[in-house]
Design a protein around this motif. Sequence first.
Motif, PDB file in Angstrom:
ATOM      1  N   THR A 199      32.740  25.942  36.652  1.00 49.81           N
ATOM      2  CA  THR A 199      31.501  26.671  36.400  1.00 49.81           C
ATOM      3  C   THR A 199      31.307  27.852  37.340  1.00 49.81           C
ATOM      4  O   THR A 199      30.840  28.918  36.935  1.00 49.81           O
ATOM      5  CB  THR A 199      30.297  25.706  36.525  1.00 49.81           C
ATOM      6  N   GLY A 201      29.619  30.001  40.567  1.00 54.24           N
ATOM      7  CA  GLY A 201      28.246  30.199  41.024  1.00 54.24           C
ATOM      8  C   GLY A 201      27.866  29.166  42.064  1.00 54.24           C
ATOM      9  O   GLY A 201      28.700  28.686  42.841  1.00 54.24           O
ATOM     10  N   ASP A 202      26.581  28.781  42.077  1.00 52.17           N
ATOM     11  CA  ASP A 202      26.130  27.791  43.055  1.00 52.17           C
ATOM     12  C   ASP A 202      26.629  26.388  42.740  1.00 52.17           C
ATOM     13  O   ASP A 202      26.590  25.499  43.592  1.00 52.17           O
ATOM     14  CB  ASP A 202      24.607  27.803  43.166  1.00 52.17           C
ATOM     15  N   GLN A 203      27.130  26.176  41.513  1.00 51.43           N
ATOM     16  CA  GLN A 203      27.645  24.866  41.148  1.00 51.43           C
ATOM     17  C   GLN A 203      28.890  24.492  41.946  1.00 51.43           C
ATOM     18  O   GLN A 203      29.111  23.319  42.266  1.00 51.43           O
ATOM     19  CB  GLN A 203      27.956  24.809  39.646  1.00 51.43           C
ATOM     20  N   GLN A 222      35.200  30.024  35.803  1.00 51.23           N
ATOM     21  CA  GLN A 222      34.019  30.750  36.250  1.00 51.23           C
ATOM     22  C   GLN A 222      33.094  30.934  35.059  1.00 51.23           C
ATOM     23  O   GLN A 222      32.652  32.033  34.753  1.00 51.23           O
ATOM     24  CB  GLN A 222      34.465  32.114  36.828  1.00 51.23           C
ATOM     25  N   SER A 224      30.043  30.260  34.474  1.00 51.18           N
ATOM     26  CA  SER A 224      28.688  30.773  34.703  1.00 51.18           C
ATOM     27  C   SER A 224      28.665  32.284  34.852  1.00 51.18           C
ATOM     28  O   SER A 224      27.625  32.912  34.691  1.00 51.18           O
ATOM     29  CB  SER A 224      28.100  30.144  35.963  1.00 51.18           C
ATOM     30  N   ARG A 225      29.811  32.872  35.197  1.00 49.29           N
ATOM     31  CA  ARG A 225      29.945  34.309  35.436  1.00 49.29           C
ATOM     32  C   ARG A 225      29.050  34.787  36.575  1.00 49.29           C
ATOM     33  O   ARG A 225      28.664  35.949  36.627  1.00 49.29           O
ATOM     34  CB  ARG A 225      29.667  35.097  34.150  1.00 49.29           C
ATOM     35  N   ARG A 226      28.745  33.851  37.476  1.00 47.27           N
ATOM     36  CA  ARG A 226      27.968  34.193  38.668  1.00 47.27           C
ATOM     37  C   ARG A 226      28.873  34.115  39.891  1.00 47.27           C
ATOM     38  O   ARG A 226      29.735  33.243  39.977  1.00 47.27           O
ATOM     39  CB  ARG A 226      26.780  33.239  38.841  1.00 47.27           C
ATOM     40  N   PRO A 227      28.683  35.016  40.862  1.00 47.61           N
ATOM     41  CA  PRO A 227      29.547  35.004  42.051  1.00 47.61           C
ATOM     42  C   PRO A 227      29.339  33.748  42.888  1.00 47.61           C
ATOM     43  O   PRO A 227      28.270  33.137  42.875  1.00 47.61           O
ATOM     44  CB  PRO A 227      29.120  36.259  42.818  1.00 47.61           C
ATOM     45  N   THR A 229      29.323  32.047  46.645  1.00 51.58           N
ATOM     46  CA  THR A 229      29.185  32.290  48.075  1.00 51.58           C
ATOM     47  C   THR A 229      29.465  30.988  48.810  1.00 51.58           C
ATOM     48  O   THR A 229      28.748  29.996  48.621  1.00 51.58           O
ATOM     49  CB  THR A 229      27.778  32.797  48.436  1.00 51.58           C
TER      50      THR A 229
END
Length: 306
Positions: A199, A201-203, A222, A224-227, A229
């Motif tokens: 997923t 992202g924050d997951q 990926q 979620s297509r969220r970066p 961190t």
Amino acid sequence: MKAFVPTGRADTPVALADVPEPRPRANEALVKVEAFSVDRGETFQLERPRPDWRPGKDIAGMVVQAAADGSGPANCRRVVGHPPAGGWAEYVAVPTDSLAELPDAVTTVQAAGLPLAGLTALRLLRAAGPVAGKRLLLTGASDGVGHYLTELAAGGGAEVTAVTGSPERGRRLSELGATEVVQDINDAQGDFDLVLESTGGDQLTLALSRLARRGTLVWFGQASRRPVTLDFFDFFTGPESATLRHFHYADSDTPYGTDLAVLVRLVATGRLHPQIGRVADWAETAGTLTDLRDRRVRGKAVLTVA
């Protein structure tokens, strides 16, 4: 011949066009495509298509011109294949080491749903090592890869906890062997020896925190297509001796055809069940792509070529 080409439009991402028939290299067979499947990752590629690129990596059909070098299946053999591109067409040239023959027990529709998702699942578990007796957490579990992973891992003796977006999307995973299906990583019980994370992202950060001592997280998607961190200070103070690994299905020393033959054999013997969420005529490819992108299809979507 007819083939789908990118349009660059979100509402109708592909359109049928006349293109030259492929001219196979010496190590390629010409396959008449009878069915192909589409993947959510391809919907992202279609948003900004490369010049002269034609989509399509999951196909099944019949060899109409065997490879000139004598390798691979003979004429008139039913096959499943994983070409580099261009499979959403009437004909496609496929390297013979990316083809596997189909027995009568495996339908063309079943076979078309195997390549990308099935290869990813098979190679991911191979990279993860033996899973018997291990507690395994799988995120993004309701897509095509997740179905294959759940059934293969459970069949290999793992205790699988699957994370899905809704109870409805997770019901089939329980039938395939998942011990527990949850809608949030925080609801998963206990720590896990192995986490397969798709997923991002924050997951990913949440999933990493659920590792047991000496556990391994394999990051393979990926969706979620969220970066992402990552605070590596938190990682170092987290599960002792944990491992974080990136995975891509194409990084393998085994040819696609060899692993496709394994998947075909598992299907033929009833040990693997392709989850086909939609079967439609290839005239409905554009609409199926938007439905897949917007998560209105569970499992694989297969288009049949008239």
